[in-house]
Motif scaffolding. Structure first.
Motif, PDB file in Angstrom:
ATOM      1  N   GLU A  19      60.926  89.410 -74.468  1.00 31.12           N
ATOM      2  CA  GLU A  19      60.251  90.967 -74.343  1.00 31.12           C
ATOM      3  C   GLU A  19      58.138  90.533 -74.071  1.00 31.12           C
ATOM      4  O   GLU A  19      58.049  90.957 -73.321  1.00 31.12           O
ATOM      5  CB  GLU A  19      60.933  92.043 -75.793  1.00 31.12           C
ATOM      6  N   PHE A  23      56.865  92.070 -71.174  1.00 33.91           N
ATOM      7  CA  PHE A  23      55.810  92.688 -70.860  1.00 33.91           C
ATOM      8  C   PHE A  23      54.727  91.874 -70.449  1.00 33.91           C
ATOM      9  O   PHE A  23      53.706  92.025 -69.739  1.00 33.91           O
ATOM     10  CB  PHE A  23      55.102  92.204 -72.777  1.00 33.91           C
ATOM     11  N   THR A  37      52.634 100.809 -62.394  1.00 34.91           N
ATOM     12  CA  THR A  37      52.949 100.725 -64.172  1.00 34.91           C
ATOM     13  C   THR A  37      54.594 101.716 -63.602  1.00 34.91           C
ATOM     14  O   THR A  37      53.677 103.292 -62.383  1.00 34.91           O
ATOM     15  CB  THR A  37      51.947 101.435 -64.824  1.00 34.91           C
ATOM     16  N   HIS A  40      57.738 106.244 -66.641  1.00 37.29           N
ATOM     17  CA  HIS A  40      57.464 106.159 -68.251  1.00 37.29           C
ATOM     18  C   HIS A  40      56.543 104.837 -68.920  1.00 37.29           C
ATOM     19  O   HIS A  40      56.989 104.689 -69.973  1.00 37.29           O
ATOM     20  CB  HIS A  40      58.981 105.195 -68.598  1.00 37.29           C
ATOM     21  N   THR A  43      56.515  98.763 -70.228  1.00 37.31           N
ATOM     22  CA  THR A  43      56.810  98.703 -71.160  1.00 37.31           C
ATOM     23  C   THR A  43      57.719  96.815 -71.826  1.00 37.31           C
ATOM     24  O   THR A  43      57.171  96.110 -70.853  1.00 37.31           O
ATOM     25  CB  THR A  43      59.124  99.178 -70.995  1.00 37.31           C
ATOM     26  N   ARG A  44      57.945  96.539 -72.440  1.00 37.56           N
ATOM     27  CA  ARG A  44      58.338  94.902 -73.264  1.00 37.56           C
ATOM     28  C   ARG A  44      59.917  94.353 -72.085  1.00 37.56           C
ATOM     29  O   ARG A  44      60.328  93.860 -72.236  1.00 37.56           O
ATOM     30  CB  ARG A  44      58.904  95.177 -74.459  1.00 37.56           C
ATOM     31  N   PHE A  45      60.282  95.788 -71.566  1.00 37.10           N
ATOM     32  CA  PHE A  45      61.995  95.833 -70.757  1.00 37.10           C
ATOM     33  C   PHE A  45      61.611  95.755 -69.421  1.00 37.10           C
ATOM     34  O   PHE A  45      61.148  96.371 -69.476  1.00 37.10           O
ATOM     35  CB  PHE A  45      62.559  96.623 -71.646  1.00 37.10           C
ATOM     36  N   ASP A  47      62.373  95.948 -65.567  1.00 39.68           N
ATOM     37  CA  ASP A  47      62.736  96.234 -65.009  1.00 39.68           C
ATOM     38  C   ASP A  47      62.850  96.556 -63.534  1.00 39.68           C
ATOM     39  O   ASP A  47      62.745  94.954 -63.273  1.00 39.68           O
ATOM     40  CB  ASP A  47      62.352  97.893 -65.417  1.00 39.68           C
TER      41      ASP A  47
END
Length: 124
Positions: A19, A23, A37, A40, A43-45, A47
């Protein structure tokens, strides 16, 4: 701004990613203009936008555009090189006076102040 990023694991669309690596990769790619960006937020997820950002960075730098970044690999190394270059450019820009500022404020004052010449036309 990052000086460099360290990766604990590969950035790879088909593997589990760290994670912090995700990020930091997103943040670095964003600072270099290769990641927008999502709505949403950042994030650390992992995509698809991040993988697309890696591919965009790879294409812009003449690397194989597979969306994969291995620790110490060519994409990771080039990303750190670009971050370092960006940092140096920003430091130089911050230390270099703006040409407009230098022309408005001469170093020597010879006692003469130039006033702008104004012309007025009479209305008929």
């Amino acid at each position: 701004m990052f000086e460099r990023i360290n990766l604990a694991r590969p950035i790879h669309p088909d593997s589990t990613m760290d994670e912090d690596d995700v990020f930091n990769t997103k943040t670095a790619l964003k600072s270099l203009g290769h990641f927008k960006t999502p709505v949403h937020g950042l994030t650390r997820f992992p995509d698809i936008q991040m993988i697309d950002g890696v591919r965009s960075f790879q294409r812009a730098n003449g690397l194989h555009d597979d969306g994969i970044m291995n620790p110490g690999g060519p994409t990771h190394s080039q990303l750190n090189n670009e971050l370092a270059r960006q940092r140096v450019e920003k430091q130089v820009a911050a230390e270099t006076p703006n040409q407009e500022q230098t022309s408005q404020f001469p170093e020597k004052n010879d006692g003469y102040v130039k006033k702008p010449h104004l012309r007025f036309r009479r209305s008929s």
